[in-house]
Design an enzyme around this catalytic site. Structure first.
Site, short mmCIF file in Angstrom:
data_model
loop_
_atom_site.label_atom_id
_atom_site.label_comp_id
_atom_site.label_asym_id
_atom_site.label_seq_id
_atom_site.Cartn_x
_atom_site.Cartn_y
_atom_site.Cartn_z
N CYS A 6 16.34 21.43 33.45
CA CYS A 6 16.76 20.05 33.70
C CYS A 6 18.15 19.82 33.10
O CYS A 6 19.00 19.16 33.70
CB CYS A 6 15.76 19.06 33.11
SG CYS A 6 14.26 18.85 34.10
N ASP A 29 21.67 33.77 36.86
CA ASP A 29 20.83 34.02 35.69
C ASP A 29 21.69 34.52 34.54
O ASP A 29 22.59 35.34 34.74
CB ASP A 29 19.73 35.04 36.04
CG ASP A 29 18.61 35.03 35.03
OD1 ASP A 29 17.49 34.62 35.39
OD2 ASP A 29 18.85 35.44 33.87
N HIS A 45 11.99 17.82 38.15
CA HIS A 45 11.22 18.71 37.27
C HIS A 45 9.81 18.91 37.81
O HIS A 45 9.03 17.97 37.92
CB HIS A 45 11.15 18.14 35.85
CG HIS A 45 10.40 19.05 34.91
ND1 HIS A 45 10.99 20.07 34.21
CD2 HIS A 45 9.08 19.11 34.61
CE1 HIS A 45 10.09 20.71 33.51
NE2 HIS A 45 8.91 20.15 33.73
N GLY A 92 4.23 35.80 33.85
CA GLY A 92 5.49 36.12 33.19
C GLY A 92 6.53 35.01 33.28
O GLY A 92 7.73 35.26 33.16
N HIS A 97 9.99 25.27 34.30
CA HIS A 97 10.57 24.45 35.37
C HIS A 97 10.62 25.41 36.56
O HIS A 97 11.27 26.48 36.46
CB HIS A 97 11.96 23.95 34.96
CG HIS A 97 12.66 23.08 35.97
ND1 HIS A 97 13.28 21.87 35.65
CD2 HIS A 97 12.87 23.25 37.30
CE1 HIS A 97 13.83 21.35 36.74
NE2 HIS A 97 13.59 22.17 37.76
N HIS A 99 11.16 27.87 39.39
CA HIS A 99 12.39 28.54 39.81
C HIS A 99 12.06 29.77 40.63
O HIS A 99 11.08 30.47 40.40
CB HIS A 99 13.27 28.91 38.61
CG HIS A 99 12.55 29.67 37.53
ND1 HIS A 99 11.75 29.04 36.60
CD2 HIS A 99 12.51 30.99 37.24
CE1 HIS A 99 11.25 29.94 35.78
NE2 HIS A 99 11.69 31.13 36.15
N HIS A 101 13.58 33.39 41.83
CA HIS A 101 14.58 34.41 41.53
C HIS A 101 15.05 35.05 42.85
O HIS A 101 14.23 35.50 43.65
CB HIS A 101 13.99 35.54 40.67
CG HIS A 101 13.55 35.14 39.31
ND1 HIS A 101 14.31 35.36 38.18
CD2 HIS A 101 12.42 34.53 38.87
CE1 HIS A 101 13.67 34.92 37.11
NE2 HIS A 101 12.51 34.41 37.50
P1 5GP Z 1 11.09 33.43 34.20
O1 5GP Z 1 10.83 34.57 33.25
O2 5GP Z 1 10.62 32.11 33.64
O3 5GP Z 1 10.60 33.67 35.59
O4 5GP Z 1 12.67 33.37 34.36
C1 5GP Z 1 13.47 32.59 33.53
C2 5GP Z 1 14.88 33.08 33.76
O5 5GP Z 1 15.78 32.11 33.26
C3 5GP Z 1 15.20 34.40 33.03
O6 5GP Z 1 15.60 35.37 33.99
C4 5GP Z 1 16.33 34.01 32.07
O7 5GP Z 1 17.31 35.02 31.93
C5 5GP Z 1 16.89 32.75 32.70
N1 5GP Z 1 17.48 31.82 31.76
C6 5GP Z 1 16.90 31.36 30.61
N2 5GP Z 1 17.71 30.49 29.99
C7 5GP Z 1 18.84 30.41 30.75
C8 5GP Z 1 20.04 29.65 30.62
O8 5GP Z 1 20.25 28.89 29.67
N3 5GP Z 1 20.97 29.81 31.60
C9 5GP Z 1 20.78 30.64 32.66
N4 5GP Z 1 21.76 30.72 33.56
N5 5GP Z 1 19.63 31.35 32.82
C10 5GP Z 1 18.68 31.24 31.88
ZN ZN Z 2 12.90 20.71 33.97
#
Ligand code: 5GP
Ligand code: ZN
Length: 113
Positions: A6, A29, A45, A92, A97, A99, A101
């Site tokens: 957010c 990322d 959100h 994982g 929030h 997202h 990939h």
């Molecule tokens: P998840 O593991 O929740 O599927 O993916 C979270 C992703 O968010 C990870 O790949 C991590 O590198 C990325 N991430 C976490 N914090 C930040 C941030 O502050 N900025 C950016 N650009 N990516 C982030």
């Molecule tokens: Zn959020």
């Protein structure tokens, strides 16, 4: 709300933005797992896939479509890429929030996780 994504969406935390509209936001990322690693997130959100309602279905479709357009923009549409959404602890998911990939620019492993 104390949510990293957010804060990224509203500009409190800087990010490398590649796409935005009223519903969806996409940025690189911070810890890329592939030459192209972009996150597509809803502006609103939503904690995870587990929180989705039927009325969110068009939004999720829009996220997938935006990812495909960003892939084209990044020049990886022809070679191919992977879209992935993690949900919850065992899925994982680190950031609560929703997202998606977008991963590309290298050969993806055969195994899923
Ligand atoms: P998840 O593991 O929740 O599927 O993916 C979270 C992703 O968010 C990870 O790949 C991590 O590198 C990325 N991430 C976490 N914090 C930040 C941030 O502050 N900025 C950016 N650009 N990516 C982030
Ligand atoms: Zn959020």
């Amino acid at each position: 709300m104390d949510c990293i994504f957010c804060k990224i969406v509203n500009g409190e935390i800087p990010s490398d933005i590649v796409y935005r509209d009223e519903e969806v936001f996409a940025f690189r990322d911070i810890n890329p797992q592939a030459p192209v690693h972009i996150l597509v997130v809803p502006v609103r959100h939503i904690a995870s896939l587990a929180e989705l309602t039927e009325t969110d279905a068009p939004l999720v479709g829009h996220m997938v479509h935006v990812a495909s357009q960003v892939a084209r923009q990044e020049g990886i549409a022809e070679r191919g890429y992977r879209l992935a959404i993690s949900c919850g602890r065992e899925g994982g998911q680190a950031v609560p929030h929703l997202h998606l990939h977008l991963l590309g620019g290298r050969q993806m492993a055969d195994a899923m996780g």
